[in-house]
Design an enzyme around this catalytic site. Structure first.
Site, mmCIF file in Angstrom:
data_model
loop_
_atom_site.group_PDB
_atom_site.id
_atom_site.type_symbol
_atom_site.label_atom_id
_atom_site.label_comp_id
_atom_site.label_asym_id
_atom_site.label_seq_id
_atom_site.Cartn_x
_atom_site.Cartn_y
_atom_site.Cartn_z
ATOM 1 N N ARG A 1 43.512 75.357 69.575
ATOM 2 C CA ARG A 1 43.935 74.298 71.048
ATOM 3 C C ARG A 1 42.486 73.832 70.510
ATOM 4 N NH1 ARG A 1 43.352 74.602 77.679
ATOM 5 N NH2 ARG A 1 44.816 72.656 77.868
ATOM 6 N N PHE B 1 38.565 65.212 75.105
ATOM 7 C CA PHE B 1 38.655 67.098 76.169
ATOM 8 C C PHE B 1 37.708 67.361 75.633
ATOM 9 C CE2 PHE B 1 41.335 69.765 78.374
ATOM 10 C CZ PHE B 1 40.309 69.527 79.862
ATOM 11 N N GLN C 1 38.709 74.785 72.293
ATOM 12 C CA GLN C 1 39.080 76.051 72.298
ATOM 13 C C GLN C 1 38.865 76.532 72.080
ATOM 14 O OE1 GLN C 1 41.173 76.356 76.026
ATOM 15 N NE2 GLN C 1 41.458 79.021 76.051
ATOM 16 N N ASN D 1 39.471 80.031 81.417
ATOM 17 C CA ASN D 1 40.028 81.224 82.012
ATOM 18 C C ASN D 1 41.370 81.191 82.124
ATOM 19 O OD1 ASN D 1 40.123 79.563 84.495
ATOM 20 N ND2 ASN D 1 38.357 80.014 84.926
ATOM 21 N N PHE E 1 35.362 77.035 75.967
ATOM 22 C CA PHE E 1 35.950 75.957 75.183
ATOM 23 C C PHE E 1 34.391 74.391 74.777
ATOM 24 C CE2 PHE E 1 36.755 76.134 79.757
ATOM 25 C CZ PHE E 1 35.771 74.704 80.312
ATOM 26 N N LEU F 1 36.352 70.242 85.598
ATOM 27 C CA LEU F 1 37.162 71.544 85.725
ATOM 28 C C LEU F 1 35.193 72.001 86.664
ATOM 29 C CD1 LEU F 1 37.435 71.296 81.240
ATOM 30 C CD2 LEU F 1 38.736 72.395 83.963
ATOM 31 N N HIS G 1 35.288 76.524 85.886
ATOM 32 C CA HIS G 1 35.073 77.576 84.376
ATOM 33 C C HIS G 1 33.291 77.807 84.632
ATOM 34 C CE1 HIS G 1 38.892 76.664 83.134
ATOM 35 N NE2 HIS G 1 39.177 75.730 83.707
#
Length: 168
Positions: A54, A59, A62, A101, A112, A121, A125
Site C-alpha cells: 500500500r 501520506f 505500508q 493495525n 508504515f 494518527l 498507532h
C-alpha cells in the site's frame, strides 16, 4: 553487563528494497515490545521478499505483510499484541515509523512510514522509530504509481531486513 534493552538502544533495522536501502532507528525506550517484535522479525528474515502492498502519495507507505494482501502477518508474541502509545511521540512529519493495525491492540508485523505530517494518527498507532538514513529512498517509494486501491503498479519488495548498529 548491560540489559538487552540498553544493548538494543544502539540498534536499528536496515531495509534493503528493490529501489534502495534505508535504516530505521528504533525507539526502544518508548516502545520496547514493539521494537523487539520488529527487530526480531527482521533477524528471522520474516520481512525478506515481502512487498510494500500500500502506497499513498503524500501520506505513507505500508509493508510487512507476508501475504501481500494487507490482512496478514503475525508478531513474535503470537497473532496480535498491545499498543505502546507514547504521548511524547507524534506523527509530526515524514519518516515516522509506526505499526499498522485494525484498531486498538491489534499489532502484528505490518508497519508504515509517513511521507508527511499525519497528526490524525496520533494515539491510534504505535510509533516505534524513525528513518535514520535513506529518506530519499523512502520518498522515491512514495512516488511509485498505484492503482485505485493504492496498490503499487510495479512490485516494490523488501529484499532483506536486518538488525544494524546505529552509532550514538
Amino acid at each position: 553487563r548491560t540489559s538487552s534493552a540498553s544493548r538494543m538502544a544502539e540498534r536499528g533495522v536496515e531495509i534493503e528494497t528493490t529501489i534502495g536501502t534505508f535504516v530505521i532507528e528504533l525507539y526502544v525506550h518508548e516502545a520496547p515490545r514493539t521494537c523487539k517484535n520488529f527487530a526480531e522479525l527482521a533477524r528471522r528474515g520474516y520481512y525478506n521478499d515481502t512487498i510494500f502492498h500500500r502506497i499513498i502519495k503524500g501520506f505513507m507507505i505500508q509493508g510487512g505483510d507476508p501475504t501481500g494482501t494487507g490482512r496478514g502477518g503475525e508478531s513474535i508474541y503470537g497473532k496480535k499484541f498491545q499498543d505502546e502509545i507514547s504521548k511524547d511521540l507524534k506523527h509530526s512529519g515524514a519518516g515516522i515509523v509506526s505499526m499498522a493495525n485494525a484498531g486498538p491492540n491489534t499489532n502484528g508485523s505490518q508497519f508504515f512510514i509517513t511521507l508527511a505530517p499525519t497528526q490524525h494518527l496520533d494515539g491510534k498507532h504505535t510509533i516505534f522509530g524513525r528513518i535514520h538514513s535513506g529518506m530519499k529512498v523512502v520518498q522515491r517509494l512514495g512516488l511509485v504509481q498505484t492503482d485505485a486501491s493504492d496498490r503499487p503498479r510495479q512490485t516494490v519488495k523488501i529484499l532483506r531486513a536486518q538488525q544494524v548498529r546505529i552509532p550514538n
